[in-house]
Design an enzyme around this catalytic site. Structure first.
Site, PDB file in Angstrom:
ATOM      1  N   GLU A   1    -108.082-106.670  93.064  1.00  0.00           N
ATOM      2  CA  GLU A   1    -107.730-108.076  92.853  1.00  0.00           C
ATOM      3  C   GLU A   1    -107.961-108.973  94.057  1.00  0.00           C
ATOM      4  OE1 GLU A   1    -103.185-108.563  93.125  1.00  0.00           O
ATOM      5  OE2 GLU A   1    -103.440-106.530  92.300  1.00  0.00           O
TER       6      GLU A   1
ATOM      7  N   ASP B   1     -94.232-101.303  86.904  1.00  0.00           N
ATOM      8  CA  ASP B   1     -95.072-100.669  87.925  1.00  0.00           C
ATOM      9  C   ASP B   1     -94.415-100.871  89.276  1.00  0.00           C
ATOM     10  OD1 ASP B   1     -96.803-103.209  89.154  1.00  0.00           O
ATOM     11  OD2 ASP B   1     -96.503-103.407  86.994  1.00  0.00           O
TER      12      ASP B   1
END
Length: 238
Positions: free
Chosen positions: A128, A39
């Site tokens: 997150e 990613d």
């Protein structure tokens, strides 16, 4: 009978002790077929996706943006490069919302900027940053974002989180969303609880080295669960 009962009680005690001492079972992939992936975002700079593919990578998740109105500077360039190299790719979005209302706006924004791009993989929520938020607030913000994203794309989103949050924060409301979990070190993510029975994505390193990328990059494993179905792809044309 007393001796049998005493023996049974002793064996039960030993079994309970062993269960307490045994480590939690790691989560497994939801299928045998697993694809190597990465990613990326603006932080990886210019990427040679042809080299990335030749290195064995088959799936790329690209950061599309963050917050409200903030598009990743390399989002479109990375999408074009991944597509030209024949890689399967999808997008993730870094959530900064502190309320469900902000989360809904960010989910809609994410859906709007990836509309019209011919992506192969489920759009992913990357939430997150929890500082100052209770577990209930985290879940409410996450639900608002992921539901807005699903409504805006008509695709079932992927949920990215770490092993701790997958075990203790997210609950049954999120079990329908495939899990992409980060856990650096173990060969399989150490996720407890019963929200998920398996993973669709496993980010196992944040310091990988891949040909075609100068700086460190996150390394992942993905299963077919991250790919859009043919019906979902057709939905984009309606």
């Amino acid at each position: 009978m007393k001796r049998l009962k005493a023996t049974a009680a002793f064996l039960l005690s030993v079994m309970m002790l062993l269960c307490c001492l045994s480590p939690a079972l790691a989560l497994s992939p939801d299928s045998r077929r697993v694809y190597d992936g990465i990613d990326v975002s603006v932080y990886q700079g210019e990427i040679n996706f042809e080299e990335v593919r030749r290195s064995g990578i088959r799936v790329v998740y690209i950061r599309a943006g963050y917050g409200i109105g903030a598009e990743d500077a390399y989002f479109r360039r990375n999408a074009q490069g991944a597509k030209q190299a024949g890689l399967r790719f999808g997008f993730y979005f870094y959530v900064t919302a502190r309320t469900p209302y902000e989360a809904e706006l960010q989910g809609r924004y994410f859906a709007s900027i990836i509309k019209g791009t011919d992506y192969d993989c489920r759009p992913a929520m990357d939430f997150e940053e929890y500082s100052g938020l209770s577990h209930t607030e985290i879940k409410n913000i996450g639900l608002a974002f992921i539901r807005a994203l699903e409504d805006g794309t008509k695709h079932l989103p992927l949920l990215y989180t770490d092993a701790y949050a997958a075990s203790l924060v997210w609950g049954s409301d999120f079990s329908r969303y495939p899990l992409w979990v980060a856990d650096y070190g173990p060969t399989e993510p150490d996720v407890t609880g019963d929200t998920w029975k398996s993973w669709a994505g496993f980010q196992y390193s944040d310091s990988g080295r891949v040909s075609g990328i100068e700086d460190a990059v996150d390394l992942d494993k993905f299963t077919r669960a991250v790919f859009l179905t043919e019906d979902e792809k057709d939905e984009r044309c309606r």
